[in-house]
Design a protein around this motif. Structure first.
Motif, PDB file in Angstrom:
ATOM      1  N   PHE A 206      -3.170  -4.682  12.885  1.00  0.00           N
ATOM      2  CA  PHE A 206      -1.777  -4.688  13.339  1.00  0.00           C
ATOM      3  C   PHE A 206      -0.853  -5.323  12.301  1.00  0.00           C
ATOM      4  O   PHE A 206       0.206  -4.793  11.971  1.00  0.00           O
ATOM      5  CB  PHE A 206      -1.679  -5.449  14.664  1.00  0.00           C
ATOM      6  N   VAL A 207      -1.309  -6.455  11.767  1.00  0.00           N
ATOM      7  CA  VAL A 207      -0.506  -7.196  10.786  1.00  0.00           C
ATOM      8  C   VAL A 207      -0.259  -6.360   9.532  1.00  0.00           C
ATOM      9  O   VAL A 207       0.861  -6.287   9.022  1.00  0.00           O
ATOM     10  CB  VAL A 207      -1.218  -8.521  10.429  1.00  0.00           C
ATOM     11  N   VAL A 208      -1.306  -5.733   9.008  1.00  0.00           N
ATOM     12  CA  VAL A 208      -1.171  -4.921   7.801  1.00  0.00           C
ATOM     13  C   VAL A 208      -0.257  -3.722   8.056  1.00  0.00           C
ATOM     14  O   VAL A 208       0.558  -3.353   7.208  1.00  0.00           O
ATOM     15  CB  VAL A 208      -2.556  -4.453   7.299  1.00  0.00           C
ATOM     16  N   LYS A 209      -0.384  -3.131   9.244  1.00  0.00           N
ATOM     17  CA  LYS A 209       0.446  -1.973   9.586  1.00  0.00           C
ATOM     18  C   LYS A 209       1.930  -2.357   9.683  1.00  0.00           C
ATOM     19  O   LYS A 209       2.807  -1.623   9.230  1.00  0.00           O
ATOM     20  CB  LYS A 209      -0.030  -1.366  10.909  1.00  0.00           C
ATOM     21  N   VAL A 210       2.197  -3.535  10.256  1.00  0.00           N
ATOM     22  CA  VAL A 210       3.585  -3.966  10.466  1.00  0.00           C
ATOM     23  C   VAL A 210       4.192  -4.576   9.212  1.00  0.00           C
ATOM     24  O   VAL A 210       5.328  -4.275   8.838  1.00  0.00           O
ATOM     25  CB  VAL A 210       3.656  -4.963  11.644  1.00  0.00           C
ATOM     26  N   PHE A 211       3.433  -5.458   8.548  1.00  0.00           N
ATOM     27  CA  PHE A 211       3.985  -6.231   7.433  1.00  0.00           C
ATOM     28  C   PHE A 211       3.622  -5.676   6.060  1.00  0.00           C
ATOM     29  O   PHE A 211       4.188  -6.107   5.053  1.00  0.00           O
ATOM     30  CB  PHE A 211       3.536  -7.690   7.533  1.00  0.00           C
ATOM     31  N   ASP A 212       2.637  -4.769   6.008  1.00  0.00           N
ATOM     32  CA  ASP A 212       2.221  -4.136   4.758  1.00  0.00           C
ATOM     33  C   ASP A 212       1.856  -5.188   3.711  1.00  0.00           C
ATOM     34  O   ASP A 212       1.075  -6.080   3.973  1.00  0.00           O
ATOM     35  CB  ASP A 212       3.323  -3.198   4.259  1.00  0.00           C
ATOM     36  N   THR A 213       2.458  -5.133   2.518  1.00  0.00           N
ATOM     37  CA  THR A 213       2.074  -6.029   1.417  1.00  0.00           C
ATOM     38  C   THR A 213       2.494  -7.479   1.638  1.00  0.00           C
ATOM     39  O   THR A 213       2.021  -8.373   0.936  1.00  0.00           O
ATOM     40  CB  THR A 213       2.691  -5.532   0.091  1.00  0.00           C
ATOM     41  N   SER A 214       3.390  -7.729   2.591  1.00  0.00           N
ATOM     42  CA  SER A 214       3.841  -9.103   2.842  1.00  0.00           C
ATOM     43  C   SER A 214       3.003  -9.784   3.934  1.00  0.00           C
ATOM     44  O   SER A 214       3.377 -10.854   4.418  1.00  0.00           O
ATOM     45  CB  SER A 214       5.321  -9.115   3.243  1.00  0.00           C
ATOM     46  N   ALA A 215       1.891  -9.163   4.313  1.00  0.00           N
ATOM     47  CA  ALA A 215       1.057  -9.709   5.390  1.00  0.00           C
ATOM     48  C   ALA A 215       0.526 -11.100   5.073  1.00  0.00           C
ATOM     49  O   ALA A 215       0.314 -11.927   5.962  1.00  0.00           O
ATOM     50  CB  ALA A 215      -0.103  -8.764   5.682  1.00  0.00           C
ATOM     51  N   MET A 216       0.296 -11.368   3.767  1.00  0.00           N
ATOM     52  CA  MET A 216      -0.255 -12.666   3.362  1.00  0.00           C
ATOM     53  C   MET A 216       0.763 -13.795   3.424  1.00  0.00           C
ATOM     54  O   MET A 216       0.414 -14.961   3.259  1.00  0.00           O
ATOM     55  CB  MET A 216      -0.824 -12.590   1.937  1.00  0.00           C
TER      56      MET A 216
END
Length: 491
Positions: free
Chosen positions: A34-44
């Motif tokens: 979910f996090v990667v899908k929503v935030f993409d490269t800024s997930a970290m």
């Protein structure tokens, strides 16, 4: 009848515990998707950290409510886990400092410039992997290799128009070849010493799976280079000219990596090597690149004071810097983040260690590995189970060293009771726990390399051919039965 019912209840409880033990992992995976899908490269930048803490909270809840484990056990395990990566966190900060100082002093630009003159674009991925392997064997450190030569290779490859994911995959593949077989490598020493195998016996036995994996990787990198990389040098010449216009390119700057190599050969501790390397590079900035100092503090070169030099040296270590050039790609390439650029990674590591700590304290890792142990019937399932456990520990514990130690300790008695040589265990642990650590986005290795190379872990993962092939090769060799010897049999 009573015994049968008691046994049935016990089996049912065991199955329930095993099934329940997977819940925090499933929660973590779903949250991260979910996090990667929503935030993409800024997930970290925060979302991934929250996902890890949420999964940790689920684990603690299950452990306290259903397994009746007191909070003190969880807290103790979290403290121990975070303490175990204390030196890795300091190392990360120093790697950030090296990234800034080696760039601004002109070391990396010089390596990029000369690399573009020497290496043919079509064999670049092959050379990239080979150079990383050689440097890693000599240094014994994948982290140091990736943070130094790896950064330069990313720059050279970008000038050829090669995908950074392919470049990162080649660099990491080579770096972990050395990390596996170098007698100077921490992981090699840990794997062999944990099960009591002589170091060079362990290394020789690893060659059976490591060398074929590396040869296949190099062949693939060579084929990809010849089939998809252009040999056009127009963009390369433009970047080389811009590098010369921005930095003073000099072979004398190679004193810094040579000095670093000498310290490594002398077997100085990694933290000391990284600190001194960053310090010497920082001192070289005002000496070799006075125009960079002037650019960063926005004054003329002849107006630079001693305090301006000190200020620039400090900023290069801890802060973000940007040198504007006429080439947009070059401007992005030479931008640095220093120690401050490592903070998201450090934050993520701490959260990952919390998750690993509560998973261990709750006994959930032990429950899952006990399930695996019951599936072992033959040599191939034994090796496959060891490999799976090494990968699984990397996912759950998020630390390469702990994964190796735990995997070896879990299987040590089983290998011994069934007459298998301990070197089979140490090799299987390295073929899994060592090489797959950079493929896990929340593992210390995955986070570090992603930050240093500025390439997302999931982006470079499919191209880390050596890291993917090694665990598979371990299982294939076991299936064939090649040199799977029992105790007291001469090799």
């Amino acid at each position: 009848m009573f015994k049968k019912n008691s046994s049935t209840i016990k089996t049912h409880n065991l199955k329930s515990k095993v099934i329940t033990s997977f819940v925090p992992i499933i929660v973590l995976i779903l949250c991260l998707i979910f996090v990667v899908k929503v935030f993409d490269t800024s997930a970290m930048e925060g979302a991934s950290q929250i996902a890890l803490l949420l999964a940790s909270a689920v684990c603690v809840f299950i452990g306290m409510v259903f397994f009746k484990i007191p909070w003190d056990e969880f807290e103790k395990s979290i403290k121990e886990n975070i303490g175990n990566v204390g030196s890795a966190i300091v190392m990360l900060l120093l790697i950030g400092a090296i990234g800034g100082t080696w760039m601004l002093s002109g070391v990396v630009p010089t390596m990029i410039y000369h690399g573009m003159q020497i290496v043919n674009p079509k064999i670049f991925l092959f050379v990239c992997c080979l150079i990383s392997a050689v440097v890693s064997v000599v240094t014994g450190s994948s982290w140091t290799t990736i943070a130094t030569i790896g950064v330069a290779l990313i720059g050279i490859g970008q000038s050829y128009g090669i995908s950074t994911s392919w470049i990162a995959g080649a660099v990491i593949s080579g770096a972990y070849f050395g990390d596996k077989i170098s007698p100077l490598s921490d992981t090699t020493v840990i794997a062999s010493s944990t099960v009591g195998v002589p170091l060079f016996t362990h290394i020789r036995y690893m060659m059976i799976t490591t060398v074929p994996s590396m040869i296949i990787s190099l062949i693939v990198f060579l084929i990809v280079g010849f089939s998809s990389v252009s040999d056009s040098c127009q963009e390369t010449n433009s970047l080389a000219n811009d590098l010369r216009a921005t930095f003073n390119i000099s072979a004398w700057l190679m004193i810094i990596p040579f000095f670093t190599l000498v310290m490594i050969i002398l077997k100085l501790p990694s933290l000391i090597v990284l600190f001194l390397s960053a310090l010497v590079a920082a001192i070289f900035i005002p000496i070799a690149q006075p125009q960079i100092v002037a650019h960063l503090i926005n004054i003329d070169s002849d107006e630079i004071t001693f305090l301006d030099m000190i200020k620039t040296m400090l900023i290069s270590c801890y802060g973000s810097t940007s040198v504007v050039t006429s080439n947009t790609m070059l401007t992005d390439l030479i931008a640095t983040r220093g120690m401050s650029g490592m903070m998201n990674t450090i934050w993520l590591i701490i959260c990952a260690m919390c998750f690993g700590g509560v998973m261990m304290a709750s006994g959930m890792i032990a429950n899952i590995t006990n399930l695996i142990m019951r599936l072992i019937k033959r040599t191939i399932t034994l090796v496959a189970s060891t490999v799976f456990t090494g990968v699984f520990n990397n996912i759950c514990i998020s630390d390469q060293y702990l994964s190796i130690i735990l995997t070896c300790n879990i299987f040590k008695d089983y290998y011994d009771r069934n007459g298998y040589e301990a070197r089979l265990l140490s090799r299987s642990a390295e073929d899994s726990a060592t090489v797959t650590s950079p493929l896990i986005p929340w593992n210390t290795c995955g986070m570090t390399h992603s930050t240093v190379l500025n390439v997302a872990t999931l982006s470079y993962l499919p191209y880390c051919l050596f890291n993917i092939l090694s665990p598979l090769m371990s299982i294939i060799v076991a299936a064939v039965g090649y040199r799977i010897l029992k105790k007291n049999v001469e090799s």
